[in-house]
Design a protein around this motif. Structure first.
Motif, PDB file in Angstrom:
ATOM      1  N   VAL A  43     -60.488  79.491 -25.674  1.00  0.00           N
ATOM      2  CA  VAL A  43     -61.313  78.231 -25.086  1.00  0.00           C
ATOM      3  C   VAL A  43     -61.145  77.153 -25.980  1.00  0.00           C
ATOM      4  O   VAL A  43     -61.294  77.305 -27.173  1.00  0.00           O
ATOM      5  CB  VAL A  43     -62.552  78.712 -24.861  1.00  0.00           C
ATOM      6  CG1 VAL A  43     -63.354  77.392 -24.325  1.00  0.00           C
ATOM      7  CG2 VAL A  43     -62.786  79.900 -24.187  1.00  0.00           C
ATOM      8  N   GLN A  59     -63.619  72.019 -20.984  1.00  0.00           N
ATOM      9  CA  GLN A  59     -62.974  72.934 -21.938  1.00  0.00           C
ATOM     10  C   GLN A  59     -61.544  73.296 -21.264  1.00  0.00           C
ATOM     11  O   GLN A  59     -61.379  73.291 -19.820  1.00  0.00           O
ATOM     12  CB  GLN A  59     -63.786  74.254 -22.323  1.00  0.00           C
ATOM     13  CG  GLN A  59     -64.847  73.697 -22.809  1.00  0.00           C
ATOM     14  CD  GLN A  59     -65.909  75.159 -23.113  1.00  0.00           C
ATOM     15  OE1 GLN A  59     -65.922  76.150 -21.800  1.00  0.00           O
ATOM     16  NE2 GLN A  59     -66.446  75.356 -24.027  1.00  0.00           N
ATOM     17  N   LEU A  61     -58.645  76.350 -20.762  1.00  0.00           N
ATOM     18  CA  LEU A  61     -58.690  77.912 -21.244  1.00  0.00           C
ATOM     19  C   LEU A  61     -57.325  78.470 -21.752  1.00  0.00           C
ATOM     20  O   LEU A  61     -56.334  77.725 -21.241  1.00  0.00           O
ATOM     21  CB  LEU A  61     -59.212  78.783 -19.891  1.00  0.00           C
ATOM     22  CG  LEU A  61     -60.396  78.346 -19.314  1.00  0.00           C
ATOM     23  CD1 LEU A  61     -60.693  79.240 -18.275  1.00  0.00           C
ATOM     24  CD2 LEU A  61     -61.676  78.363 -20.495  1.00  0.00           C
ATOM     25  N   ARG A  62     -57.036  79.527 -22.255  1.00  0.00           N
ATOM     26  CA  ARG A  62     -55.869  80.134 -22.578  1.00  0.00           C
ATOM     27  C   ARG A  62     -54.649  79.824 -21.599  1.00  0.00           C
ATOM     28  O   ARG A  62     -55.237  80.368 -20.318  1.00  0.00           O
ATOM     29  CB  ARG A  62     -56.015  81.385 -23.193  1.00  0.00           C
ATOM     30  CG  ARG A  62     -54.574  82.014 -23.309  1.00  0.00           C
ATOM     31  CD  ARG A  62     -53.619  81.838 -24.434  1.00  0.00           C
ATOM     32  NE  ARG A  62     -54.655  82.259 -25.825  1.00  0.00           N
ATOM     33  CZ  ARG A  62     -54.690  83.447 -26.316  1.00  0.00           C
ATOM     34  NH1 ARG A  62     -54.159  84.327 -25.883  1.00  0.00           N
ATOM     35  NH2 ARG A  62     -55.265  83.459 -27.357  1.00  0.00           N
ATOM     36  N   ARG A 110     -64.975  88.361 -19.460  1.00  0.00           N
ATOM     37  CA  ARG A 110     -64.314  88.265 -20.715  1.00  0.00           C
ATOM     38  C   ARG A 110     -63.568  89.823 -21.171  1.00  0.00           C
ATOM     39  O   ARG A 110     -64.147  90.747 -20.309  1.00  0.00           O
ATOM     40  CB  ARG A 110     -65.937  88.278 -21.673  1.00  0.00           C
ATOM     41  CG  ARG A 110     -66.463  86.948 -21.736  1.00  0.00           C
ATOM     42  CD  ARG A 110     -67.336  86.765 -22.986  1.00  0.00           C
ATOM     43  NE  ARG A 110     -68.437  87.789 -22.811  1.00  0.00           N
ATOM     44  CZ  ARG A 110     -69.765  87.806 -21.938  1.00  0.00           C
ATOM     45  NH1 ARG A 110     -69.603  86.520 -21.329  1.00  0.00           N
ATOM     46  NH2 ARG A 110     -70.494  88.661 -21.861  1.00  0.00           N
ATOM     47  N   VAL A 128     -61.355  84.709 -21.542  1.00  0.00           N
ATOM     48  CA  VAL A 128     -62.201  84.699 -20.464  1.00  0.00           C
ATOM     49  C   VAL A 128     -61.481  84.415 -19.214  1.00  0.00           C
ATOM     50  O   VAL A 128     -60.486  84.196 -18.897  1.00  0.00           O
ATOM     51  CB  VAL A 128     -63.246  83.259 -20.916  1.00  0.00           C
ATOM     52  CG1 VAL A 128     -63.979  83.606 -21.985  1.00  0.00           C
ATOM     53  CG2 VAL A 128     -62.292  82.046 -20.721  1.00  0.00           C
ATOM     54  N   SER A 131     -58.292  82.641 -17.693  1.00  0.00           N
ATOM     55  CA  SER A 131     -57.200  82.484 -18.702  1.00  0.00           C
ATOM     56  C   SER A 131     -56.056  82.912 -17.832  1.00  0.00           C
ATOM     57  O   SER A 131     -55.991  83.957 -17.592  1.00  0.00           O
ATOM     58  CB  SER A 131     -57.483  83.262 -19.766  1.00  0.00           C
ATOM     59  OG  SER A 131     -58.783  82.679 -20.234  1.00  0.00           O
ATOM     60  N   GLY A 182     -68.949  73.049 -20.367  1.00  0.00           N
ATOM     61  CA  GLY A 182     -68.612  74.198 -20.447  1.00  0.00           C
ATOM     62  C   GLY A 182     -67.855  74.961 -18.993  1.00  0.00           C
ATOM     63  O   GLY A 182     -68.524  74.668 -18.173  1.00  0.00           O
ATOM     64  N   LYS A 183     -66.664  75.960 -19.476  1.00  0.00           N
ATOM     65  CA  LYS A 183     -66.434  76.224 -18.104  1.00  0.00           C
ATOM     66  C   LYS A 183     -65.847  77.846 -18.205  1.00  0.00           C
ATOM     67  O   LYS A 183     -64.837  78.059 -17.876  1.00  0.00           O
ATOM     68  CB  LYS A 183     -65.208  75.593 -17.370  1.00  0.00           C
ATOM     69  CG  LYS A 183     -63.812  75.402 -18.238  1.00  0.00           C
ATOM     70  CD  LYS A 183     -62.986  74.576 -17.246  1.00  0.00           C
ATOM     71  CE  LYS A 183     -61.652  74.641 -17.853  1.00  0.00           C
ATOM     72  NZ  LYS A 183     -60.676  73.680 -17.212  1.00  0.00           N
ATOM     73  N   SER A 184     -66.742  78.579 -19.216  1.00  0.00           N
ATOM     74  CA  SER A 184     -66.395  79.961 -19.408  1.00  0.00           C
ATOM     75  C   SER A 184     -67.847  80.850 -19.189  1.00  0.00           C
ATOM     76  O   SER A 184     -68.821  80.183 -19.360  1.00  0.00           O
ATOM     77  CB  SER A 184     -65.830  80.030 -20.640  1.00  0.00           C
ATOM     78  OG  SER A 184     -66.508  80.211 -21.820  1.00  0.00           O
TER      79      SER A 184
END
Length: 284
Positions: A43, A59, A61-62, A110, A128, A131, A182-184
């Motif tokens: 993240v 954010q 993500l991967r 997760r 998360v 991703s 946030g977004k996880s």
């Protein structure tokens, strides 16, 4: 409302530099093509200014792609996310040159990436939901990335997988702490919850609640409010909630500092008490 073509959140333009595709549309000292990267960290924060103390806007993500237009030489890259067009500053160290195209998406809230094919090994990473991962081969219950990390196959779905019920995805975040930007499942805000849930169902969704209000679904008239359906979105100024059924909703909110399910009517009354009226109800 901003003119969406020049909303600063979605327009990679500053006085000194702007994206090449904006040339002729806005004023800037120079226009650059930008360079493609992907997010390598699980993240990555996207901030308003190039400082760890600056406000978290969103954010990445991967596996998310980002076009970088500028680097400040002090560890920060300024760019635009490919998926939702958001613009801001990311840590340079969180980015890598794009490798093989992703094949899978993390579907668990997760999951762990292990250095070998055993759950007894200390995990190398925590990834998360949402991703994007490249899988090169399978090994028993594991999917193996080209770099040689092992992920539980049960926590992945193919890239083209669509969740049938985005509300069920949002419900899985219940108990997640509230985090502005946030977004996880480590921390999420109201519009981040909507975006992550809709994206998992294959529905394109902008990042912020005002953009979602403007861009998603059709507005219900106030006399339709007695017949709310699962998946309807209720908007206030600066807030959004997802209807679960005619009586309850799920939302990430700062009152509880968490994602919660709660009865709609008492929540409406509480939010009204705090000075905010419903501004729209949208049906997708």
């Amino acid at each position: 409302m901003h003119d969406p073509r020049h909303d600063p959140r979605l327009t990679p333009a500053r006085g000194d530099i702007a994206a090449k595709y904006l040339e002729g549309k806005i004023e800037a000292e120079r226009f650059v093509t930008g360079e493609d990267f992907e997010v390598a960290d699980p993240v990555a924060p996207m901030r308003e200014q190039p400082s760890p103390a600056a406000m978290l806007m969103t954010q990445a993500l991967r596996g998310e792609r980002v076009t970088v237009y500028d680097r400040n030489g002090e560890g920060w890259a300024w760019g635009q996310l490919a998926a939702d067009g958001y613009v801001g500053w990311l840590p340079d160290a969180a980015l890598a040159k794009p490798s093989a195209p992703p094949t899978h998406v993390v579907s668990a809230l997760r999951t762990f990436a292990f250095p070998g094919p055993s759950i007894k090994l200390p995990p190398a990473d925590t990834l998360v939901l949402g991703s994007k991962i490249t899988i090169a081969r399978e090994d028993g219950n594991f999917a193996v990335t080209p770099e040689g990390t092992f992920l539980p196959k049960a926590h992945l779905v193919p890239l083209d997988h669509r969740e049938p019920d985005f509300v069920a995805v949002a419900e899985r975040f219940v108990g997640t702490p509230y985090l502005w930007g946030g977004k996880s499942s480590f921390g999420i805000d109201c519009s981040g919850l909507v975006q992550v849930a809709l994206t998992s169902a294959g529905i394109g969704c902008p990042r912020d609640s005002d953009m979602q209000q403007a861009g998603l679904g059709r507005a219900l008239q106030s006399h339709d409010r007695g017949s709310l359906l699962r998946g309807d979105l209720i908007f206030w100024k600066g807030h959004v909630a997802i209807v679960r059924d005619s009586g309850t909703m799920v939302h990430a909110n700062a009152h509880h500092m968490a994602t919660v399910v709660e009865p709609i009517e008492p929540a409406l009354a509480r939010i009204r008490q705090a000075g905010s009226e419903v501004v729209a109800i949208k049906r997708l």
